[in-house]
Design a protein around this motif. Structure first.
Motif, PDB file in Angstrom:
ATOM      1  N   ARG A 235      61.010  72.866  81.642  1.00 53.56           N
ATOM      2  CA  ARG A 235      60.295  71.608  81.433  1.00 53.56           C
ATOM      3  C   ARG A 235      60.870  70.868  80.230  1.00 53.56           C
ATOM      4  O   ARG A 235      61.161  71.450  79.187  1.00 53.56           O
ATOM      5  CB  ARG A 235      58.813  71.882  81.201  1.00 53.56           C
ATOM      6  N   TRP A 236      61.008  69.542  80.411  1.00 59.81           N
ATOM      7  CA  TRP A 236      61.479  68.684  79.333  1.00 59.81           C
ATOM      8  C   TRP A 236      60.449  67.576  79.171  1.00 59.81           C
ATOM      9  O   TRP A 236      60.523  66.526  79.776  1.00 59.81           O
ATOM     10  CB  TRP A 236      62.862  68.133  79.665  1.00 59.81           C
ATOM     11  N   SER A 237      59.443  67.842  78.351  1.00 53.72           N
ATOM     12  CA  SER A 237      58.331  66.908  78.165  1.00 53.72           C
ATOM     13  C   SER A 237      58.755  65.747  77.286  1.00 53.72           C
ATOM     14  O   SER A 237      59.841  65.742  76.692  1.00 53.72           O
ATOM     15  CB  SER A 237      57.150  67.634  77.519  1.00 53.72           C
ATOM     16  N   ALA A 238      57.877  64.766  77.155  1.00 53.22           N
ATOM     17  CA  ALA A 238      58.151  63.642  76.247  1.00 53.22           C
ATOM     18  C   ALA A 238      58.264  64.129  74.807  1.00 53.22           C
ATOM     19  O   ALA A 238      59.023  63.569  74.011  1.00 53.22           O
ATOM     20  CB  ALA A 238      57.041  62.597  76.369  1.00 53.22           C
ATOM     21  N   ALA A 239      57.522  65.184  74.467  1.00 52.45           N
ATOM     22  CA  ALA A 239      57.639  65.735  73.118  1.00 52.45           C
ATOM     23  C   ALA A 239      59.009  66.373  72.913  1.00 52.45           C
ATOM     24  O   ALA A 239      59.628  66.209  71.857  1.00 52.45           O
ATOM     25  CB  ALA A 239      56.539  66.764  72.877  1.00 52.45           C
ATOM     26  N   ASP A 240      59.500  67.097  73.914  1.00 57.30           N
ATOM     27  CA  ASP A 240      60.838  67.687  73.815  1.00 57.30           C
ATOM     28  C   ASP A 240      61.899  66.605  73.715  1.00 57.30           C
ATOM     29  O   ASP A 240      62.864  66.727  72.963  1.00 57.30           O
ATOM     30  CB  ASP A 240      61.126  68.555  75.050  1.00 57.30           C
ATOM     31  N   ALA A 241      61.717  65.545  74.506  1.00 57.85           N
ATOM     32  CA  ALA A 241      62.740  64.500  74.595  1.00 57.85           C
ATOM     33  C   ALA A 241      62.774  63.613  73.364  1.00 57.85           C
ATOM     34  O   ALA A 241      63.856  63.259  72.872  1.00 57.85           O
ATOM     35  CB  ALA A 241      62.490  63.657  75.851  1.00 57.85           C
ATOM     36  N   TYR A 242      61.619  63.238  72.859  1.00 54.43           N
ATOM     37  CA  TYR A 242      61.546  62.226  71.804  1.00 54.43           C
ATOM     38  C   TYR A 242      61.036  62.777  70.474  1.00 54.43           C
ATOM     39  O   TYR A 242      61.649  62.578  69.429  1.00 54.43           O
ATOM     40  CB  TYR A 242      60.618  61.088  72.229  1.00 54.43           C
ATOM     41  N   LEU A 243      59.884  63.427  70.511  1.00 50.93           N
ATOM     42  CA  LEU A 243      59.159  63.679  69.273  1.00 50.93           C
ATOM     43  C   LEU A 243      59.780  64.787  68.435  1.00 50.93           C
ATOM     44  O   LEU A 243      59.933  64.644  67.219  1.00 50.93           O
ATOM     45  CB  LEU A 243      57.708  64.022  69.606  1.00 50.93           C
ATOM     46  N   ARG A 244      60.121  65.874  69.051  1.00 50.18           N
ATOM     47  CA  ARG A 244      60.638  66.996  68.265  1.00 50.18           C
ATOM     48  C   ARG A 244      61.973  66.669  67.603  1.00 50.18           C
ATOM     49  O   ARG A 244      62.151  66.970  66.416  1.00 50.18           O
ATOM     50  CB  ARG A 244      60.702  68.238  69.139  1.00 50.18           C
ATOM     51  N   PRO A 245      62.925  66.062  68.316  1.00 49.48           N
ATOM     52  CA  PRO A 245      64.152  65.681  67.606  1.00 49.48           C
ATOM     53  C   PRO A 245      63.885  64.711  66.452  1.00 49.48           C
ATOM     54  O   PRO A 245      64.469  64.831  65.381  1.00 49.48           O
ATOM     55  CB  PRO A 245      64.997  65.031  68.709  1.00 49.48           C
ATOM     56  N   ALA A 246      62.977  63.755  66.681  1.00 51.16           N
ATOM     57  CA  ALA A 246      62.691  62.759  65.641  1.00 51.16           C
ATOM     58  C   ALA A 246      62.007  63.393  64.433  1.00 51.16           C
ATOM     59  O   ALA A 246      62.299  63.059  63.282  1.00 51.16           O
ATOM     60  CB  ALA A 246      61.816  61.652  66.206  1.00 51.16           C
ATOM     61  N   SER A 247      61.085  64.321  64.691  1.00 49.60           N
ATOM     62  CA  SER A 247      60.335  64.917  63.576  1.00 49.60           C
ATOM     63  C   SER A 247      61.228  65.784  62.706  1.00 49.60           C
ATOM     64  O   SER A 247      60.928  66.005  61.528  1.00 49.60           O
ATOM     65  CB  SER A 247      59.154  65.730  64.105  1.00 49.60           C
ATOM     66  N   GLN A 248      62.315  66.280  63.265  1.00 51.79           N
ATOM     67  CA  GLN A 248      63.266  67.058  62.481  1.00 51.79           C
ATOM     68  C   GLN A 248      64.236  66.162  61.711  1.00 51.79           C
ATOM     69  O   GLN A 248      64.656  66.499  60.599  1.00 51.79           O
ATOM     70  CB  GLN A 248      64.062  67.982  63.407  1.00 51.79           C
ATOM     71  N   ALA A 249      64.598  65.035  62.312  1.00 52.69           N
ATOM     72  CA  ALA A 249      65.661  64.193  61.747  1.00 52.69           C
ATOM     73  C   ALA A 249      65.149  63.043  60.888  1.00 52.69           C
ATOM     74  O   ALA A 249      65.922  62.463  60.124  1.00 52.69           O
ATOM     75  CB  ALA A 249      66.532  63.637  62.878  1.00 52.69           C
ATOM     76  N   ARG A 250      63.865  62.700  61.012  1.00 56.82           N
ATOM     77  CA  ARG A 250      63.376  61.485  60.358  1.00 56.82           C
ATOM     78  C   ARG A 250      62.247  61.827  59.382  1.00 56.82           C
ATOM     79  O   ARG A 250      61.093  62.021  59.795  1.00 56.82           O
ATOM     80  CB  ARG A 250      62.904  60.483  61.411  1.00 56.82           C
ATOM     81  N   PRO A 251      62.536  61.871  58.104  1.00 51.53           N
ATOM     82  CA  PRO A 251      61.500  62.216  57.119  1.00 51.53           C
ATOM     83  C   PRO A 251      60.392  61.177  57.007  1.00 51.53           C
ATOM     84  O   PRO A 251      59.338  61.457  56.429  1.00 51.53           O
ATOM     85  CB  PRO A 251      62.284  62.332  55.807  1.00 51.53           C
ATOM     86  N   ASN A 252      60.614  59.987  57.556  1.00 52.37           N
ATOM     87  CA  ASN A 252      59.582  58.951  57.511  1.00 52.37           C
ATOM     88  C   ASN A 252      58.550  59.104  58.620  1.00 52.37           C
ATOM     89  O   ASN A 252      57.607  58.304  58.714  1.00 52.37           O
ATOM     90  CB  ASN A 252      60.213  57.554  57.586  1.00 52.37           C
ATOM     91  N   LEU A 253      58.701  60.119  59.466  1.00 48.34           N
ATOM     92  CA  LEU A 253      57.737  60.390  60.534  1.00 48.34           C
ATOM     93  C   LEU A 253      56.948  61.648  60.187  1.00 48.34           C
ATOM     94  O   LEU A 253      57.512  62.718  59.979  1.00 48.34           O
ATOM     95  CB  LEU A 253      58.460  60.594  61.869  1.00 48.34           C
ATOM     96  N   HIS A 254      55.632  61.501  60.136  1.00 51.16           N
ATOM     97  CA  HIS A 254      54.739  62.636  59.919  1.00 51.16           C
ATOM     98  C   HIS A 254      53.930  62.858  61.193  1.00 51.16           C
ATOM     99  O   HIS A 254      53.344  61.914  61.736  1.00 51.16           O
ATOM    100  CB  HIS A 254      53.796  62.376  58.745  1.00 51.16           C
ATOM    101  N   VAL A 255      53.888  64.097  61.649  1.00 51.45           N
ATOM    102  CA  VAL A 255      53.133  64.470  62.844  1.00 51.45           C
ATOM    103  C   VAL A 255      52.055  65.457  62.438  1.00 51.45           C
ATOM    104  O   VAL A 255      52.326  66.447  61.761  1.00 51.45           O
ATOM    105  CB  VAL A 255      54.050  65.110  63.904  1.00 51.45           C
ATOM    106  N   VAL A 256      50.827  65.187  62.836  1.00 50.75           N
ATOM    107  CA  VAL A 256      49.709  66.074  62.521  1.00 50.75           C
ATOM    108  C   VAL A 256      49.066  66.512  63.831  1.00 50.75           C
ATOM    109  O   VAL A 256      48.603  65.671  64.611  1.00 50.75           O
ATOM    110  CB  VAL A 256      48.668  65.391  61.610  1.00 50.75           C
ATOM    111  N   LEU A 257      49.045  67.809  64.066  1.00 48.68           N
ATOM    112  CA  LEU A 257      48.458  68.368  65.283  1.00 48.68           C
ATOM    113  C   LEU A 257      47.004  68.760  65.038  1.00 48.68           C
ATOM    114  O   LEU A 257      46.554  68.882  63.893  1.00 48.68           O
ATOM    115  CB  LEU A 257      49.256  69.580  65.738  1.00 48.68           C
ATOM    116  N   ASN A 258      46.276  68.970  66.138  1.00 49.57           N
ATOM    117  CA  ASN A 258      44.859  69.345  66.077  1.00 49.57           C
ATOM    118  C   ASN A 258      44.063  68.361  65.211  1.00 49.57           C
ATOM    119  O   ASN A 258      43.154  68.745  64.475  1.00 49.57           O
ATOM    120  CB  ASN A 258      44.710  70.772  65.547  1.00 49.57           C
ATOM    121  N   ALA A 259      44.437  67.101  65.316  1.00 47.87           N
ATOM    122  CA  ALA A 259      43.786  66.028  64.559  1.00 47.87           C
ATOM    123  C   ALA A 259      43.109  65.091  65.557  1.00 47.87           C
ATOM    124  O   ALA A 259      43.772  64.291  66.220  1.00 47.87           O
ATOM    125  CB  ALA A 259      44.808  65.272  63.716  1.00 47.87           C
ATOM    126  N   HIS A 260      41.812  65.204  65.673  1.00 48.64           N
ATOM    127  CA  HIS A 260      41.037  64.443  66.656  1.00 48.64           C
ATOM    128  C   HIS A 260      40.572  63.125  66.035  1.00 48.64           C
ATOM    129  O   HIS A 260      39.715  63.116  65.150  1.00 48.64           O
ATOM    130  CB  HIS A 260      39.842  65.274  67.115  1.00 48.64           C
TER     131      HIS A 260
END
Length: 608
Positions: A235-260
């Motif tokens: 499986r290649w989800s949108a997170a695999d395709a876009y978010l994970r590479p960006a979150s590793q390469a772009r320090p200006n992007l912060h991702v917070v999980l389990n945040a409702h």
């Protein structure tokens, strides 16, 4: 859910998760900035699903922008990477576990006349739990969006965004090559493994005079095997395709999980931030520029209503202060009703069998060679679109899905719970074919006329919204599905299936429809009102449209009407649901929305 049925759901998932975690080692992404959330960002994106993943990556391309993405769920579960385990993801901890309201005109075969309504609650959203089918829709879908008053959304304008997103690794011809993209984030492959009856389905279409088509090529009419969002058989989800590479390469992007996220914060009519809960604590964060709402076609209208944006009378009922009276919020709910009860049995070895997944040879083949049945989602293997009986014949009213497998194959151990059937109805209808291999030919209505809605059960953000698809409330929907059943029966009788695979239609009359003469239009109407269900293609609940449209929630640049600082970017903005699975079109919407937002903030756009 009984103790036994809960155990039958939990134990296999736990074992699968252990197996995958042990044998299939995926990259470990540590990108949760839970301890580093700043007090303000330029942009806050609500929802790390399909659209939110795209928006986060594309906005973070601007180095001077600080971007926060808040996702209510956690990491993508390990078993999601194995395509054949897709059915175990429904009603899991990666699912919101929604249910529809009881239906008046349909779902008579289902417990309480309601069904489970899966929506992804995990990074990647529904792209992390879906069947991975990549279908863009018909070019006339998008031309119609523009005709409805949304400039820039015609097919020629959006095709470049489909191509921008795509890294197509399938087979194409000189005729279809220009419709595919190479090198984009989203890997799309041809299905790597298919059952014999799936190949026979395409052959049956040819025997009936239909062409074999690229489902994402210049025209849609014809039969095809599915394309899937996989990379190297996983499986290649949108997170695999876009978010994970960006979150590793772009320090200006912060991702917070389990945040409702529980509320959008407003200063008068200007969205200024959000309030969210994490680990039992509540906090607020501000957006200097915009809040981007990408919580999906259920979550986005729900959050708007909770925040005081929606039909004023409905908000007053729940004592929610009205920020802006926007009557269309939560209205215009569309889905693709599908008749999943047309079952054929075949000899063993012709269709899908769960023993294939436990075969050590197939497990080895998946892990080491990215081949075999574990690389393929369980369910739909082929699709067909045929000319419409009314209107433009090349804008099909029906999609016919070929599903390798039947609800009867597992003796009801999981299918009854996952699909929501009444046990007594299930065993009465399928008892003669329990455990037998088979397939389904499922007619799906691409442009239903029925409209449902999303409304509040209460003002408590932890209470699920009321999801009313209002299936089959328009009589023309039933008439179209009757035509779909006749098409399915015709395909099932084609020599490629009936002769070469000894396919036999399960002809037992459906209980509750005995008063109608078997196989008349009246019988099929009764059959449809019992067995037609959802394709889980929710759309339209924050409709894009001109100011003259009373139900329009966002304009053609996806800005929320009546307030500033807030856009909606997900499948909810579709004015009319596309003629196919919705994930590909949702990614396109987000790709285009990112450019619209950049333009509005003075960022030059690289021409595609």
């Amino acid at each position: 859910m009984t103790l036994l049925s809960r155990a039958l759901r939990v134990i296999p998932v736990a074992l699968l998760r252990l197996l995958v975690a042990t044998l299939v080692r995926e990259a470990n992404y540590d990108h949760d900035y839970r301890y580093q959330v700043a007090s303000q960002y330029d942009f806050i994106i609500v929802g790390g699903g399909t659209a939110g993943s795209v928006m986060a990556e594309r906005l973070a391309e601007v180095e001077g922008w600080r971007v926060l993405l808040l996702e209510a769920g956690g990491e993508q579960p390990p078993e999601s990477y194995v395509p054949a385990f897709n059915t175990f993801l429904f009603q899991s901890d990666a699912d919101w576990n929604f249910y529809t309201t009881p239906q008046t005109h349909s779902l008579r075969f289902f417990k309480n006349n309601a069904i489970p309504y899966p929506r992804g609650r995990t990074i990647g959203g529904s792209s992390s739990i879906n069947s991975m089918i990549y279908v863009r829709g018909n070019r006339r879908d998008f031309d119609n969006w523009e005709a409805l008053g949304n400039p820039g959304w015609n097919y020629d304008s959006v095709l470049k965004y489909f191509k921008k997103s795509e890294d197509y690794r399938g087979v194409y011809t000189t005729k279809t090559a220009k419709y595919h993209g190479k090198g984009g984030p989203l890997t799309v492959e041809n299905k790597r493994w298919s059952t014999p009856v799936a190949k026979a389905f395409v052959k049956a279409g040819q025997q009936l005079g239909y062409p074999v088509v690229d489902p994402n090529g210049p025209e849609q009419i014809g039969f095809s095997m599915i394309d899937v969002t996989l990379r190297n058989g996983r499986r290649w989800s949108a997170a695999d395709a876009y978010l994970r590479p960006a979150s590793q390469a772009r320090p200006n992007l912060h991702v917070v999980l389990n945040a409702h996220v529980t509320h959008i914060l407003f200063d008068e009519k200007n969205a200024v931030g959000v309030r969210f809960e994490k680990e039992g604590k509540e906090r607020s964060v501000l957006a200097n520029r915009e809040v981007v709402l990408s919580a999906g076609a259920v979550g986005s209208p729900h959050l708007l209503l909770l925040s005081g944006v929606g039909p004023a009378a409905h908000l007053y009922q729940h004592n929610i202060p009205v920020v802006e009276d926007v009557p269309g919020v939560g209205q215009n709910l569309q889905d693709h009703p599908v008749v999943g009860g047309l079952v054929w049995t075949v000899p063993r070895g012709s269709s899908f069998n769960t023993t294939l997944l436990a075969n050590p040879k197939n497990v080895y083949n998946f892990i080491h060679n990215a081949e075999g049945p574990l690389t393929s989602p369980v369910g739909t293997e082929g699709n067909a679109w045929v000319p419409s009986a009314e209107g433009d014949p090349n804008w099909p009213e029906l999609q016919l899905a070929m599903v390798s497998g039947t609800p009867a194959q597992d003796f009801g151990l999981l299918s009854v719970q996952v699909l929501g059937y009444k046990k007594e109805e299930y065993y009465d209808h399928f008892q003669d074919i329990l455990g037998q291999e088979g397939f389904i030919l499922a007619p799906l209505l691409t442009r239903a006329l029925s409209r449902g809605d999303i409304t509040l059960a209460s003002s408590n953000p932890h209470h699920q919204p009321l999801i009313n698809p209002n299936f089959l409330s328009h009589p023309d929907d039933v008439s179209a599905l009757v035509r779909g059943i006749k098409l399915a029966l015709k395909v099932g009788e084609a020599p490629a299936l009936r002769v070469e695979h000894s396919a036999k239609y399960h002809s037992k009359p459906l209980r509750g429809c005995e008063h109608e003469t078997a196989y008349t239009d009246a019988y099929w109407e009764c059959f449809i009102r019992h067995l037609a269900s959802s394709s889980y293609h929710t759309a339209g609940t924050c409709k894009m449209g001109p100011a003259s449209d009373p139900l329009a929630v966002v304009d053609h640049r996806l800005r929320l009407r009546g307030v500033s600082g807030l856009r909606v970017v997900d499948a909810s903005v579709m004015p009319l649901v596309v003629s196919g699975n919705t994930n590909a079109a949702t990614i396109m919407i987000a790709e285009k929305a990112a450019d619209l937002l950049k333009e509005d903030w003075g960022i030059p756009i690289t021409s595609l």
